[in-house]
Design a protein around this motif. Structure first.
Motif, PDB file in Angstrom:
ATOM      1  N   VAL A   5      20.346  41.281  35.074  1.00 30.44           N
ATOM      2  CA  VAL A   5      20.744  41.369  36.761  1.00 30.44           C
ATOM      3  C   VAL A   5      22.379  41.762  36.603  1.00 30.44           C
ATOM      4  O   VAL A   5      22.697  42.674  37.380  1.00 30.44           O
ATOM      5  CB  VAL A   5      20.545  40.054  37.392  1.00 30.44           C
ATOM      6  N   LYS A   6      23.067  41.104  35.669  1.00 31.62           N
ATOM      7  CA  LYS A   6      24.501  41.156  35.723  1.00 31.62           C
ATOM      8  C   LYS A   6      24.789  42.701  35.423  1.00 31.62           C
ATOM      9  O   LYS A   6      25.633  43.452  36.038  1.00 31.62           O
ATOM     10  CB  LYS A   6      25.110  40.480  34.605  1.00 31.62           C
ATOM     11  N   LYS A   7      24.074  43.466  34.390  1.00 31.28           N
ATOM     12  CA  LYS A   7      24.191  44.812  34.014  1.00 31.28           C
ATOM     13  C   LYS A   7      23.947  45.645  34.977  1.00 31.28           C
ATOM     14  O   LYS A   7      24.457  46.869  35.191  1.00 31.28           O
ATOM     15  CB  LYS A   7      23.253  45.093  32.539  1.00 31.28           C
ATOM     16  N   ALA A   8      22.579  45.395  35.888  1.00 25.36           N
ATOM     17  CA  ALA A   8      22.181  46.345  36.865  1.00 25.36           C
ATOM     18  C   ALA A   8      23.289  46.263  37.821  1.00 25.36           C
ATOM     19  O   ALA A   8      23.399  47.467  38.435  1.00 25.36           O
ATOM     20  CB  ALA A   8      21.024  45.727  37.284  1.00 25.36           C
ATOM     21  N   ILE A   9      23.619  45.435  38.157  1.00 23.27           N
ATOM     22  CA  ILE A   9      24.740  45.091  39.695  1.00 23.27           C
ATOM     23  C   ILE A   9      26.035  45.990  39.321  1.00 23.27           C
ATOM     24  O   ILE A   9      26.545  46.440  40.084  1.00 23.27           O
ATOM     25  CB  ILE A   9      24.903  43.690  40.105  1.00 23.27           C
ATOM     26  N   VAL A  10      26.343  45.681  37.924  1.00 22.84           N
ATOM     27  CA  VAL A  10      27.832  46.360  37.451  1.00 22.84           C
ATOM     28  C   VAL A  10      27.508  47.886  37.495  1.00 22.84           C
ATOM     29  O   VAL A  10      28.372  48.685  38.056  1.00 22.84           O
ATOM     30  CB  VAL A  10      28.396  45.743  36.450  1.00 22.84           C
ATOM     31  N   ALA A  11      26.320  48.272  37.194  1.00 23.61           N
ATOM     32  CA  ALA A  11      26.058  49.872  37.051  1.00 23.61           C
ATOM     33  C   ALA A  11      25.939  50.136  38.594  1.00 23.61           C
ATOM     34  O   ALA A  11      26.160  51.286  38.818  1.00 23.61           O
ATOM     35  CB  ALA A  11      24.837  50.100  36.173  1.00 23.61           C
ATOM     36  N   ALA A  12      25.585  49.532  39.447  1.00 21.82           N
ATOM     37  CA  ALA A  12      24.894  50.005  40.812  1.00 21.82           C
ATOM     38  C   ALA A  12      26.064  50.283  41.737  1.00 21.82           C
ATOM     39  O   ALA A  12      26.100  50.776  42.679  1.00 21.82           O
ATOM     40  CB  ALA A  12      23.767  49.111  41.407  1.00 21.82           C
TER      41      ALA A  12
ATOM     42  N   ALA B 149      45.224  43.618  32.456  1.00 19.67           N
ATOM     43  CA  ALA B 149      45.987  44.752  33.131  1.00 19.67           C
ATOM     44  C   ALA B 149      45.769  45.812  32.051  1.00 19.67           C
ATOM     45  O   ALA B 149      45.252  46.891  32.270  1.00 19.67           O
ATOM     46  CB  ALA B 149      47.405  44.540  33.428  1.00 19.67           C
ATOM     47  N   GLU B 150      45.849  45.573  30.811  1.00 21.18           N
ATOM     48  CA  GLU B 150      46.003  46.681  29.773  1.00 21.18           C
ATOM     49  C   GLU B 150      44.660  47.039  29.399  1.00 21.18           C
ATOM     50  O   GLU B 150      44.265  48.043  28.849  1.00 21.18           O
ATOM     51  CB  GLU B 150      46.556  45.959  28.432  1.00 21.18           C
ATOM     52  N   ARG B 151      43.435  46.320  30.054  1.00 26.29           N
ATOM     53  CA  ARG B 151      42.159  46.831  29.927  1.00 26.29           C
ATOM     54  C   ARG B 151      41.791  47.273  31.372  1.00 26.29           C
ATOM     55  O   ARG B 151      40.526  47.522  31.569  1.00 26.29           O
ATOM     56  CB  ARG B 151      41.295  45.519  29.862  1.00 26.29           C
ATOM     57  N   GLY B 152      42.801  47.662  31.956  1.00 28.59           N
ATOM     58  CA  GLY B 152      42.368  48.292  33.494  1.00 28.59           C
ATOM     59  C   GLY B 152      41.778  47.380  34.665  1.00 28.59           C
ATOM     60  O   GLY B 152      41.395  47.779  35.488  1.00 28.59           O
ATOM     61  N   VAL B 153      42.029  45.973  34.031  1.00 30.44           N
ATOM     62  CA  VAL B 153      41.560  45.238  35.117  1.00 30.44           C
ATOM     63  C   VAL B 153      42.753  44.275  36.034  1.00 30.44           C
ATOM     64  O   VAL B 153      43.441  43.444  35.143  1.00 30.44           O
ATOM     65  CB  VAL B 153      40.495  44.029  34.692  1.00 30.44           C
TER      66      VAL B 153
ATOM     67  N   HIS C 273      26.049  38.188  25.724  1.00 31.11           N
ATOM     68  CA  HIS C 273      27.382  39.065  26.228  1.00 31.11           C
ATOM     69  C   HIS C 273      26.443  39.692  27.395  1.00 31.11           C
ATOM     70  O   HIS C 273      25.527  40.508  27.053  1.00 31.11           O
ATOM     71  CB  HIS C 273      27.933  39.806  25.190  1.00 31.11           C
ATOM     72  N   ALA C 274      26.940  39.671  28.323  1.00 28.32           N
ATOM     73  CA  ALA C 274      26.460  40.229  29.908  1.00 28.32           C
ATOM     74  C   ALA C 274      27.287  41.701  30.010  1.00 28.32           C
ATOM     75  O   ALA C 274      26.652  42.750  30.278  1.00 28.32           O
ATOM     76  CB  ALA C 274      26.422  39.326  30.895  1.00 28.32           C
ATOM     77  N   VAL C 275      28.575  41.603  30.457  1.00 26.21           N
ATOM     78  CA  VAL C 275      29.413  42.650  30.953  1.00 26.21           C
ATOM     79  C   VAL C 275      30.644  42.674  30.230  1.00 26.21           C
ATOM     80  O   VAL C 275      31.447  41.546  30.388  1.00 26.21           O
ATOM     81  CB  VAL C 275      29.431  42.568  32.367  1.00 26.21           C
ATOM     82  N   ASP C 276      30.997  43.927  29.834  1.00 28.39           N
ATOM     83  CA  ASP C 276      32.395  44.183  29.317  1.00 28.39           C
ATOM     84  C   ASP C 276      33.535  43.748  30.374  1.00 28.39           C
ATOM     85  O   ASP C 276      33.048  44.140  31.530  1.00 28.39           O
ATOM     86  CB  ASP C 276      32.887  45.342  28.713  1.00 28.39           C
ATOM     87  N   ILE C 277      34.631  42.982  30.116  1.00 25.05           N
ATOM     88  CA  ILE C 277      35.688  42.985  31.304  1.00 25.05           C
ATOM     89  C   ILE C 277      36.041  44.107  32.008  1.00 25.05           C
ATOM     90  O   ILE C 277      36.419  44.244  32.976  1.00 25.05           O
ATOM     91  CB  ILE C 277      36.708  42.144  30.713  1.00 25.05           C
ATOM     92  N   SER C 278      36.002  45.388  31.094  1.00 25.53           N
ATOM     93  CA  SER C 278      36.306  46.535  31.912  1.00 25.53           C
ATOM     94  C   SER C 278      35.361  46.952  32.881  1.00 25.53           C
ATOM     95  O   SER C 278      35.645  48.034  33.721  1.00 25.53           O
ATOM     96  CB  SER C 278      36.410  47.739  30.751  1.00 25.53           C
ATOM     97  N   GLY C 279      34.236  46.503  32.848  1.00 23.09           N
ATOM     98  CA  GLY C 279      33.269  46.764  33.978  1.00 23.09           C
ATOM     99  C   GLY C 279      33.836  46.534  35.299  1.00 23.09           C
ATOM    100  O   GLY C 279      32.841  46.582  36.384  1.00 23.09           O
ATOM    101  N   PHE C 280      34.737  45.417  35.476  1.00 23.96           N
ATOM    102  CA  PHE C 280      35.388  44.974  36.643  1.00 23.96           C
ATOM    103  C   PHE C 280      36.470  45.586  37.137  1.00 23.96           C
ATOM    104  O   PHE C 280      37.253  45.847  36.125  1.00 23.96           O
ATOM    105  CB  PHE C 280      35.431  43.399  36.821  1.00 23.96           C
ATOM    106  N   ASP C 281      36.775  45.824  38.442  1.00 26.38           N
ATOM    107  CA  ASP C 281      37.973  46.184  38.991  1.00 26.38           C
ATOM    108  C   ASP C 281      38.863  45.311  39.167  1.00 26.38           C
ATOM    109  O   ASP C 281      40.277  45.525  38.924  1.00 26.38           O
ATOM    110  CB  ASP C 281      37.726  46.753  40.246  1.00 26.38           C
TER     111      ASP C 281
END
Length: 252
Positions: A191-198, A243-247, A218-226
Motif C-alpha cells: 500500500v505504501k509503495k502504491a500510494i507514493v507511486a500514484a 534537505a540534502e536528500r531533497g525533502v 523497508h517500505a519507502v525511501d525518504i526521497s519518495g516524499f516532498d
C-alpha cells in the motif's frame, strides 16, 4: 583505520552505551570531527543509527505496532498540530489520500467543510468519520482487513490506488529515519509503495517520537516524499540531512 572498520567500531561502542557524543568518538577513534560525521551519516543512511544533539545513538527496532485504540491517545497534542498544518496544504478541488493512522485521522477532522474534495483512504475510522461529518466524495480502498490497525492492506488495496489519479497523499508511519519509512507488516509495504507511486505530491505526517525506529520491512525511501510534517521536538540538527536528500522537514 578504514571507514568500514571505524563504522563497526562506532556500532560496537553504541552497544555498550545508549548515546555517545561526537567528541567522545573523535577521542576514542583518534580522527577528526568531520570524519566521524561522515561515518555517522553513512550509518544513518543505512538505518543503523540516528543523530541526536551533539552525538549519536542506535536506532530502535520495532516488531509490532500498537493497536489503533492505544495509538490514538499518544502524542495527542502533536498529532493535532500536524493535522492542522497538513490540512492547510490541501489544494481546492483535489483528490487526496489519507493513509491509515491516528495522525491522518486528525487531518480528516479538519476537512468537514471541504465539499470540494475527493478523499481516498484505507482506514475504517477515517472513512466512518468522513461519512458522518463531511460532504466530500469518499472512497475506501477495500482489501484485506487488518483488525489490529482498523484498516485495509495488501494487493487489493494497492490495486485501487494504482487506478486513481491522486493529487496529494498524506502517508503515516510508526517508524522512520533518514533512510525512509518501514513497517512490521509486509502487507502494508504494498500500500505504501502504491500510494507514493500514484500521487503527484507525497507528505509524510508523523510525530517525532517515531523517528529513529526501524521495523522489519523497508517500505519507502525518504526521497519518495516532498515534505515531512512533524512536531517541534524533532531534532533540528537533522533537518539539513533531509534537505540534502531533497525533502523539506516542517516542524509544527
Amino acid at each position: 583505520m578504514i571507514p568500514a572498520e571505524r563504522q563497526r567500531a562506532i556500532l560496537a561502542l553504541l552497544s555498550n552505551q545508549q548515546v555517545i557524543s561526537i567528541n567522545e568518538l573523535t577521542q576514542q577513534l583518534d580522527v577528526s570531527h568531520m570524519t566521524i560525521r561522515r561515518d555517522i551519516a553513512k550509518l544513518e543512511a543505512d538505518g543503523r543509527v540516528m543523530s541526536v544533539s551533539g552525538g549519536v545513538q542506535l536506532t530502535e527496532s520495532i516488531h509490532l505496532e500498537l493497536p489503533h485504540d492505544d495509538k490514538i491517545t499518544q502524542q495527542r497534542e502533536e498529532k493535532v498540530k500536524i493535522g492542522l498544518h497538513a490540512a492547510e496544504l490541501i489544494r481546492p478541488h483535489s483528490t487526496i489520500y489519507l493513509d491509515a493512522g491516528t495522525t491522518t485521522l486528525e487531518i480528516a477532522h479538519q476537512l468537514t467543510q471541504r465539499a470540494d474534495l475527493t478523499i481516498i483512504t484505507n482506514d475504517f475510522a477515517i472513512a466512518a468519520y468522513l461519512m458522518a461529518n463531511s460532504e466530500c466524495v469518499l472512497y475506501h480502498t477495500g482489501g484485506k482487513v487488518d483488525r489490529h490497525n482498523q484498516s485495509c492492506v495488501g494487493e487489493k488495496a494497492a490495486n485501487l490506488l494504482r487506478e486513481m489519479n491522486i493529487d496529494q497523499a498524506f502517508v503515516s508511519t510508526s517508524s522512520w529515519n533518514l533512510r525512509g519509512i518501514s513497517t512490521p507488516s509486509e502487507d502494508k509495504v504494498l500500500v505504501k509503495k502504491a500510494i507514493v507511486a500514484a500521487a503527484q505530491n507525497n507528505y509524510l505526517v508523523t510525530d517525532s517520537s517515531k523517528y529513529g525506529r526501524v521495523a522489519t520491512f523497508h517500505a519507502v525511501d525518504i526521497s519518495g516524499f516532498d515534505k515531512v510534517i512533524t512536531d517541534k521536538f524533532f531534532p533540528q540538527s537533522c533537518i539539513q540531512d533531509f534537505a540534502e536528500r531533497g525533502v523539506e522537514v516542517i516542524t509544527v
